[in-house]
Design a protein around this motif. Structure first.
Motif, PDB file in Angstrom:
ATOM      1  N   LEU A 136       0.827  -1.291   0.031  1.00  0.00           N
ATOM      2  CA  LEU A 136      -0.079   0.293  -0.030  1.00  0.00           C
ATOM      3  C   LEU A 136       0.812   1.209  -0.060  1.00  0.00           C
ATOM      4  CD1 LEU A 136      -2.893   1.491   0.310  1.00  0.00           C
ATOM      5  CD2 LEU A 136      -2.455   1.196   2.710  1.00  0.00           C
ATOM      6  N   HIS A 137       0.621   2.199  -0.927  1.00  0.00           N
ATOM      7  CA  HIS A 137       1.495   3.505  -1.057  1.00  0.00           C
ATOM      8  C   HIS A 137       0.456   4.550  -0.910  1.00  0.00           C
ATOM      9  CE1 HIS A 137       5.112   1.231  -2.541  1.00  0.00           C
ATOM     10  NE2 HIS A 137       4.322   0.464  -3.046  1.00  0.00           N
ATOM     11  N   LEU A 138       0.929   5.604  -0.586  1.00  0.00           N
ATOM     12  CA  LEU A 138       0.293   6.989  -0.697  1.00  0.00           C
ATOM     13  C   LEU A 138       1.009   8.015  -1.458  1.00  0.00           C
ATOM     14  CD1 LEU A 138      -1.735   9.171   0.549  1.00  0.00           C
ATOM     15  CD2 LEU A 138      -0.241   9.422   2.249  1.00  0.00           C
ATOM     16  N   ASP A 164       5.209  11.851  -5.513  1.00  0.00           N
ATOM     17  CA  ASP A 164       6.110  10.979  -4.683  1.00  0.00           C
ATOM     18  C   ASP A 164       5.215   9.739  -4.402  1.00  0.00           C
ATOM     19  OD1 ASP A 164       8.342  12.277  -4.617  1.00  0.00           O
ATOM     20  OD2 ASP A 164       7.714  13.795  -2.908  1.00  0.00           O
ATOM     21  N   ARG A 165       5.931   8.648  -3.933  1.00  0.00           N
ATOM     22  CA  ARG A 165       5.191   7.486  -3.593  1.00  0.00           C
ATOM     23  C   ARG A 165       5.690   6.971  -2.378  1.00  0.00           C
ATOM     24  NH1 ARG A 165       2.819   4.061  -6.995  1.00  0.00           N
ATOM     25  NH2 ARG A 165       3.802   4.842  -8.526  1.00  0.00           N
ATOM     26  N   TRP A 166       4.931   6.911  -1.158  1.00  0.00           N
ATOM     27  CA  TRP A 166       5.168   6.757   0.115  1.00  0.00           C
ATOM     28  C   TRP A 166       4.636   5.271   0.371  1.00  0.00           C
ATOM     29  CZ3 TRP A 166       8.651  10.021   1.814  1.00  0.00           C
ATOM     30  CH2 TRP A 166       8.796  11.373   1.257  1.00  0.00           C
ATOM     31  N   LEU A 167       5.605   4.353   0.925  1.00  0.00           N
ATOM     32  CA  LEU A 167       5.329   2.924   1.458  1.00  0.00           C
ATOM     33  C   LEU A 167       4.502   3.125   2.505  1.00  0.00           C
ATOM     34  CD1 LEU A 167       5.048  -0.005   0.900  1.00  0.00           C
ATOM     35  CD2 LEU A 167       7.341  -0.179   1.970  1.00  0.00           C
ATOM     36  N   GLU A 190      -2.360   3.814  -3.437  1.00  0.00           N
ATOM     37  CA  GLU A 190      -2.333   2.579  -4.673  1.00  0.00           C
ATOM     38  C   GLU A 190      -2.160   1.307  -3.927  1.00  0.00           C
ATOM     39  OE1 GLU A 190      -0.082   4.349  -8.679  1.00  0.00           O
ATOM     40  OE2 GLU A 190       0.922   3.183  -7.456  1.00  0.00           O
ATOM     41  N   LEU A 191      -2.868   0.295  -4.193  1.00  0.00           N
ATOM     42  CA  LEU A 191      -2.651  -1.140  -3.712  1.00  0.00           C
ATOM     43  C   LEU A 191      -1.850  -1.939  -4.880  1.00  0.00           C
ATOM     44  CD1 LEU A 191      -5.712  -2.221  -1.896  1.00  0.00           C
ATOM     45  CD2 LEU A 191      -3.120  -2.472  -1.079  1.00  0.00           C
ATOM     46  N   ARG A 192      -0.908  -2.432  -4.570  1.00  0.00           N
ATOM     47  CA  ARG A 192       0.126  -3.220  -5.698  1.00  0.00           C
ATOM     48  C   ARG A 192      -0.019  -4.662  -5.091  1.00  0.00           C
ATOM     49  NH1 ARG A 192       3.409   0.007  -8.882  1.00  0.00           N
ATOM     50  NH2 ARG A 192       4.824  -1.504  -9.132  1.00  0.00           N
ATOM     51  N   PHE A 193      -0.762  -5.387  -6.217  1.00  0.00           N
ATOM     52  CA  PHE A 193      -0.963  -7.071  -5.941  1.00  0.00           C
ATOM     53  C   PHE A 193       0.031  -7.727  -6.760  1.00  0.00           C
ATOM     54  CE2 PHE A 193      -4.881  -4.834  -4.998  1.00  0.00           C
ATOM     55  CZ  PHE A 193      -5.223  -5.583  -3.733  1.00  0.00           C
ATOM     56  N   HIS A 194       0.816  -8.611  -6.112  1.00  0.00           N
ATOM     57  CA  HIS A 194       1.934  -9.404  -7.113  1.00  0.00           C
ATOM     58  C   HIS A 194       1.226 -10.528  -7.558  1.00  0.00           C
ATOM     59  CE1 HIS A 194       5.668  -6.819  -6.298  1.00  0.00           C
ATOM     60  NE2 HIS A 194       4.519  -6.405  -5.184  1.00  0.00           N
ATOM     61  N   ILE A 238       1.990  -7.306 -11.745  1.00  0.00           N
ATOM     62  CA  ILE A 238       1.705  -6.632 -10.859  1.00  0.00           C
ATOM     63  C   ILE A 238       0.459  -5.776 -11.085  1.00  0.00           C
ATOM     64  CG2 ILE A 238       2.481  -4.756  -9.137  1.00  0.00           C
ATOM     65  CD1 ILE A 238       5.218  -5.883  -9.561  1.00  0.00           C
ATOM     66  N   ILE A 239      -0.658  -6.018 -10.432  1.00  0.00           N
ATOM     67  CA  ILE A 239      -2.082  -5.244 -10.455  1.00  0.00           C
ATOM     68  C   ILE A 239      -1.922  -3.886  -9.697  1.00  0.00           C
ATOM     69  CG2 ILE A 239      -4.465  -5.262 -10.479  1.00  0.00           C
ATOM     70  CD1 ILE A 239      -4.081  -8.338 -11.231  1.00  0.00           C
ATOM     71  N   VAL A 240      -2.262  -2.761 -10.220  1.00  0.00           N
ATOM     72  CA  VAL A 240      -2.231  -1.548  -9.542  1.00  0.00           C
ATOM     73  C   VAL A 240      -3.548  -0.950  -9.468  1.00  0.00           C
ATOM     74  CG1 VAL A 240      -1.200   0.740  -9.160  1.00  0.00           C
ATOM     75  CG2 VAL A 240       0.357  -1.078 -10.134  1.00  0.00           C
TER      76      VAL A 240
END
Length: 117
Positions: free
Chosen positions: A24-26, A31-34, A62-66, A86-88
């Motif tokens: 999960l990123h903000l 910028d992308r923050w984990l 963003e949710l990133r699913f592997h 990877i599904i975003v």
């Protein structure tokens, strides 16, 4: 109490998708923050909500699913490279006290999501 959660169902096999790594990123001004990482359990859910507390920071997430790694691990034949790896899922949080549930219905060649409850 504010909360953000997810779960993943493998619609190609008719089962919860156990063992999917996700992040999960903000997002903020490019910028992308984990925020956190997790792995789905035997029910296709994370053991704990991804975010919980008095409030969730409003903004774009963003949710990133592997998914590709999951399908390889469970023995689903994939192309090289896989159609979906990877599904975003990018979504907005407007209510800092809200409950946001972002499920993923998954197959090797398609997916769907919605705001759940």
């Amino acid at each position: 109490m504010a909360r953000l959660s997810t779960h993943v169902l493998d619609t190609s096999r008719g089962t919860p998708a156990a063992g999917i790594e996700l992040e999960l990123h903000l997002l903020d001004d490019g910028d992308r923050w984990l925020v956190t990482t997790a792995v789905t359990n035997g029910e296709g859910r994370t053991d704990m909500p991804l975010v919980t507390g008095d409030r969730i920071e409003p903004g774009t997430y963003e949710l990133r699913f592997h998914a590709g790694a999951y399908f390889r691990r469970v023995g689903v034949p994939l192309t090289d490279p896989p159609f979906l790896d990877i599904i975003v899922i990018r979504f907005g949080v407007a209510d800092p006290q809200g409950h946001y549930h972002v499920p993923l219905l998954l197959s090797p060649y398609g997916y769907a999501t919605y705001r759940g409850s």
